[in-house]
Design a protein around this motif. Structure first.
Motif, PDB file in Angstrom:
ATOM      1  N   VAL A 148       1.407  12.384  -9.878  1.00  0.00           N
ATOM      2  CA  VAL A 148       0.936  13.766  -9.749  1.00  0.00           C
ATOM      3  C   VAL A 148       2.122  14.731  -9.784  1.00  0.00           C
ATOM      4  CG1 VAL A 148      -0.241  15.414  -8.229  1.00  0.00           C
ATOM      5  CG2 VAL A 148      -1.165  13.095  -8.519  1.00  0.00           C
ATOM      6  N   THR A 149       3.174  14.407  -9.036  1.00  0.00           N
ATOM      7  CA  THR A 149       4.355  15.276  -9.001  1.00  0.00           C
ATOM      8  C   THR A 149       5.023  15.363 -10.368  1.00  0.00           C
ATOM      9  OG1 THR A 149       4.689  14.708  -6.670  1.00  0.00           O
ATOM     10  CG2 THR A 149       6.562  15.685  -7.830  1.00  0.00           C
ATOM     11  N   GLU A 150       5.133  14.239 -11.060  1.00  0.00           N
ATOM     12  CA  GLU A 150       5.732  14.246 -12.399  1.00  0.00           C
ATOM     13  C   GLU A 150       4.918  15.106 -13.357  1.00  0.00           C
ATOM     14  OE1 GLU A 150       6.171  10.153 -13.556  1.00  0.00           O
ATOM     15  OE2 GLU A 150       7.739   9.799 -12.056  1.00  0.00           O
ATOM     16  N   ARG A 151       3.585  15.019 -13.261  1.00  0.00           N
ATOM     17  CA  ARG A 151       2.736  15.839 -14.126  1.00  0.00           C
ATOM     18  C   ARG A 151       2.929  17.316 -13.808  1.00  0.00           C
ATOM     19  NH1 ARG A 151      -1.652  12.594 -13.552  1.00  0.00           N
ATOM     20  NH2 ARG A 151      -2.615  14.037 -12.097  1.00  0.00           N
ATOM     21  N   ALA A 152       3.042  17.639 -12.520  1.00  0.00           N
ATOM     22  CA  ALA A 152       3.264  19.028 -12.115  1.00  0.00           C
ATOM     23  C   ALA A 152       4.602  19.530 -12.665  1.00  0.00           C
ATOM     24  CB  ALA A 152       3.218  19.151 -10.599  1.00  0.00           C
ATOM     25  N   HIS A 153       5.653  18.716 -12.538  1.00  0.00           N
ATOM     26  CA  HIS A 153       6.962  19.105 -13.081  1.00  0.00           C
ATOM     27  C   HIS A 153       6.906  19.234 -14.596  1.00  0.00           C
ATOM     28  CE1 HIS A 153       9.638  19.198  -9.613  1.00  0.00           C
ATOM     29  NE2 HIS A 153       8.994  18.145  -9.132  1.00  0.00           N
ATOM     30  N   ALA A 154       6.159  18.361 -15.258  1.00  0.00           N
ATOM     31  CA  ALA A 154       6.032  18.431 -16.720  1.00  0.00           C
ATOM     32  C   ALA A 154       5.364  19.737 -17.134  1.00  0.00           C
ATOM     33  CB  ALA A 154       5.239  17.236 -17.242  1.00  0.00           C
ATOM     34  N   VAL A 183       5.648  17.254   0.907  1.00  0.00           N
ATOM     35  CA  VAL A 183       6.898  18.025   0.993  1.00  0.00           C
ATOM     36  C   VAL A 183       7.408  18.339  -0.417  1.00  0.00           C
ATOM     37  CG1 VAL A 183       9.347  17.848   1.614  1.00  0.00           C
ATOM     38  CG2 VAL A 183       7.589  17.282   3.297  1.00  0.00           C
ATOM     39  N   ASP A 184       7.390  17.344  -1.305  1.00  0.00           N
ATOM     40  CA  ASP A 184       7.861  17.552  -2.678  1.00  0.00           C
ATOM     41  C   ASP A 184       7.011  18.586  -3.413  1.00  0.00           C
ATOM     42  OD1 ASP A 184       9.779  15.620  -2.193  1.00  0.00           O
ATOM     43  OD2 ASP A 184       8.715  14.023  -3.259  1.00  0.00           O
ATOM     44  N   LEU A 185       5.694  18.451  -3.301  1.00  0.00           N
ATOM     45  CA  LEU A 185       4.801  19.389  -3.985  1.00  0.00           C
ATOM     46  C   LEU A 185       4.912  20.793  -3.405  1.00  0.00           C
ATOM     47  CD1 LEU A 185       1.685  17.089  -4.382  1.00  0.00           C
ATOM     48  CD2 LEU A 185       3.150  17.947  -6.225  1.00  0.00           C
ATOM     49  N   GLU A 186       5.016  20.873  -2.087  1.00  0.00           N
ATOM     50  CA  GLU A 186       5.133  22.173  -1.436  1.00  0.00           C
ATOM     51  C   GLU A 186       6.424  22.879  -1.856  1.00  0.00           C
ATOM     52  OE1 GLU A 186       5.680  23.396   3.105  1.00  0.00           O
ATOM     53  OE2 GLU A 186       3.820  22.290   2.728  1.00  0.00           O
ATOM     54  N   ALA A 187       7.504  22.133  -1.950  1.00  0.00           N
ATOM     55  CA  ALA A 187       8.782  22.722  -2.370  1.00  0.00           C
ATOM     56  C   ALA A 187       8.693  23.257  -3.797  1.00  0.00           C
ATOM     57  CB  ALA A 187       9.896  21.684  -2.254  1.00  0.00           C
ATOM     58  N   LEU A 188       8.058  22.499  -4.676  1.00  0.00           N
ATOM     59  CA  LEU A 188       7.884  22.950  -6.058  1.00  0.00           C
ATOM     60  C   LEU A 188       7.060  24.228  -6.102  1.00  0.00           C
ATOM     61  CD1 LEU A 188       8.025  22.611  -9.147  1.00  0.00           C
ATOM     62  CD2 LEU A 188       6.031  21.082  -8.967  1.00  0.00           C
ATOM     63  N   LEU A 189       5.936  24.245  -5.393  1.00  0.00           N
ATOM     64  CA  LEU A 189       5.092  25.446  -5.383  1.00  0.00           C
ATOM     65  C   LEU A 189       5.828  26.645  -4.780  1.00  0.00           C
ATOM     66  CD1 LEU A 189       1.686  23.823  -4.368  1.00  0.00           C
ATOM     67  CD2 LEU A 189       2.197  24.955  -6.549  1.00  0.00           C
ATOM     68  N   LEU A 224       0.824  -1.207   0.000  1.00  0.00           N
ATOM     69  CA  LEU A 224       0.000   0.000   0.000  1.00  0.00           C
ATOM     70  C   LEU A 224       0.861   1.262   0.000  1.00  0.00           C
ATOM     71  CD1 LEU A 224      -2.834  -1.026   2.488  1.00  0.00           C
ATOM     72  CD2 LEU A 224      -2.998  -0.807  -0.002  1.00  0.00           C
ATOM     73  N   ARG A 225       1.937   1.262   0.780  1.00  0.00           N
ATOM     74  CA  ARG A 225       2.831   2.430   0.806  1.00  0.00           C
ATOM     75  C   ARG A 225       3.451   2.663  -0.570  1.00  0.00           C
ATOM     76  NH1 ARG A 225       4.742   0.306   5.637  1.00  0.00           N
ATOM     77  NH2 ARG A 225       6.718  -0.213   4.662  1.00  0.00           N
ATOM     78  N   PHE A 226       3.829   1.588  -1.235  1.00  0.00           N
ATOM     79  CA  PHE A 226       4.402   1.727  -2.574  1.00  0.00           C
ATOM     80  C   PHE A 226       3.357   2.285  -3.539  1.00  0.00           C
ATOM     81  CE2 PHE A 226       5.560   0.342  -6.828  1.00  0.00           C
ATOM     82  CZ  PHE A 226       6.894   0.722  -6.890  1.00  0.00           C
ATOM     83  N   ALA A 227       2.125   1.793  -3.456  1.00  0.00           N
ATOM     84  CA  ALA A 227       1.059   2.272  -4.338  1.00  0.00           C
ATOM     85  C   ALA A 227       0.770   3.753  -4.087  1.00  0.00           C
ATOM     86  CB  ALA A 227      -0.206   1.440  -4.146  1.00  0.00           C
ATOM     87  N   LEU A 228       0.783   4.162  -2.829  1.00  0.00           N
ATOM     88  CA  LEU A 228       0.590   5.575  -2.494  1.00  0.00           C
ATOM     89  C   LEU A 228       1.711   6.414  -3.106  1.00  0.00           C
ATOM     90  CD1 LEU A 228      -0.598   7.987  -1.022  1.00  0.00           C
ATOM     91  CD2 LEU A 228       0.540   7.200   1.060  1.00  0.00           C
ATOM     92  N   GLY A 229       2.951   5.962  -2.953  1.00  0.00           N
ATOM     93  CA  GLY A 229       4.074   6.673  -3.553  1.00  0.00           C
ATOM     94  C   GLY A 229       3.957   6.741  -5.065  1.00  0.00           C
ATOM     95  N   HIS A 230       3.449   5.681  -5.656  1.00  0.00           N
ATOM     96  CA  HIS A 230       3.261   5.597  -7.107  1.00  0.00           C
ATOM     97  C   HIS A 230       2.285   6.682  -7.579  1.00  0.00           C
ATOM     98  CE1 HIS A 230       3.109   3.611 -10.989  1.00  0.00           C
ATOM     99  NE2 HIS A 230       1.810   3.387 -10.876  1.00  0.00           N
ATOM    100  N   ILE A 231       1.169   6.831  -6.884  1.00  0.00           N
ATOM    101  CA  ILE A 231       0.189   7.879  -7.228  1.00  0.00           C
ATOM    102  C   ILE A 231       0.810   9.259  -7.013  1.00  0.00           C
ATOM    103  CG2 ILE A 231      -1.916   9.003  -6.358  1.00  0.00           C
ATOM    104  CD1 ILE A 231      -2.651   6.889  -8.201  1.00  0.00           C
ATOM    105  N   GLY A 232       1.472   9.444  -5.880  1.00  0.00           N
ATOM    106  CA  GLY A 232       2.120  10.723  -5.598  1.00  0.00           C
ATOM    107  C   GLY A 232       3.140  11.098  -6.656  1.00  0.00           C
ATOM    108  N   GLU A 233       3.918  10.112  -7.116  1.00  0.00           N
ATOM    109  CA  GLU A 233       4.916  10.368  -8.161  1.00  0.00           C
ATOM    110  C   GLU A 233       4.248  10.791  -9.462  1.00  0.00           C
ATOM    111  OE1 GLU A 233       7.339   6.886  -8.592  1.00  0.00           O
ATOM    112  OE2 GLU A 233       8.162   7.078  -6.568  1.00  0.00           O
TER     113      GLU A 233
END
Length: 196
Positions: A68-74, A131-137, A57-66
């Motif tokens: 979203v973050t990758e799309r934001a960076h794109a 933390v990753d999304l907040e840093a980007l914003l 489950l933790r891996f799947a959560l990280g997968h979804i988070g990645e």
């Protein structure tokens, strides 16, 4: 010769299966057997990739988070000619998961969010994504003209707003259009205060 297995690809495939099950049955409906069937692998393969259901489950959560973050960076990379303020708006829109094509991710994200309230390991994984999304914003808001401390504060506020809008749209309290207008109004006020 034995078949070579790409373990990371298999882990992502299993994570996609977990997410699909969460979308249709909720987090409590995820079983190792159903994940194996959905991922088209054996239960042994699932257990070789993940020692426990919690780890899966933790891996799947990280997968979804990645994703979203990758799309934001794109979005940042796709529009280098646009203003920093415009980029913040696009990234916030990606994070809010308001569009129809992101509705599945929104349901999965909120299922994990609800579970994380009583599951410390999931909460830790969620905090990492935030933390990753907040840093980007914060970086983008600073580029748009705010000093570092106010930029970090505004990034925290914007991230909380996007999460709230995701939930409001998902449960039908706000339409996508209303949520986008709220986000736009907030950002317009931010740029007015910043003089951007």
């Amino acid at each position: 010769m034995p078949k070579q297995v790409d373990h990371e690809e298999r882990r992502r495939r299993i994570a996609d299966a977990v997410c699909a099950l969460i979308d249709t049955q909720g987090l409590e409906g995820v079983t190792l057997r159903d994940v194996a069937v959905r991922a088209e692998v054996s239960m042994g393969a699932v257990q070789r990739c993940f020692r426990t259901k919690e780890e899966m489950l933790r891996f799947a959560l990280g997968h979804i988070g990645e994703r979203v973050t990758e799309r934001a960076h794109a979005r940042v990379l796709a529009g280098p000619a646009q203003s920093a303020a415009s980029t913040v708006g696009h990234v916030a829109g990606e994070v809010a998961l308001l569009r129809d094509e992101h509705r599945t991710e929104a349901r999965i994200w909120l299922a994990f969010l609800a579970a994380a309230a009583v599951n410390p390991p999931l909460a830790t994984a969620l905090r990492t994504s935030y933390v990753d999304l907040e840093a980007l914003l914060a970086r983008l808001i600073e580029q748009a003209g705010l000093d570092p401390a106010p930029a970090r504060r505004e990034a925290r506020t914007l991230l909380a707003l996007t999460d709230g809008l995701t939930a409001h749209v998902l449960i039908g309290h706000r339409t996508t259009t209303e949520a986008e207008e709220l986000l736009h109004t907030h950002l317009a006020a931010l740029w007015q205060r910043a003089g951007a």
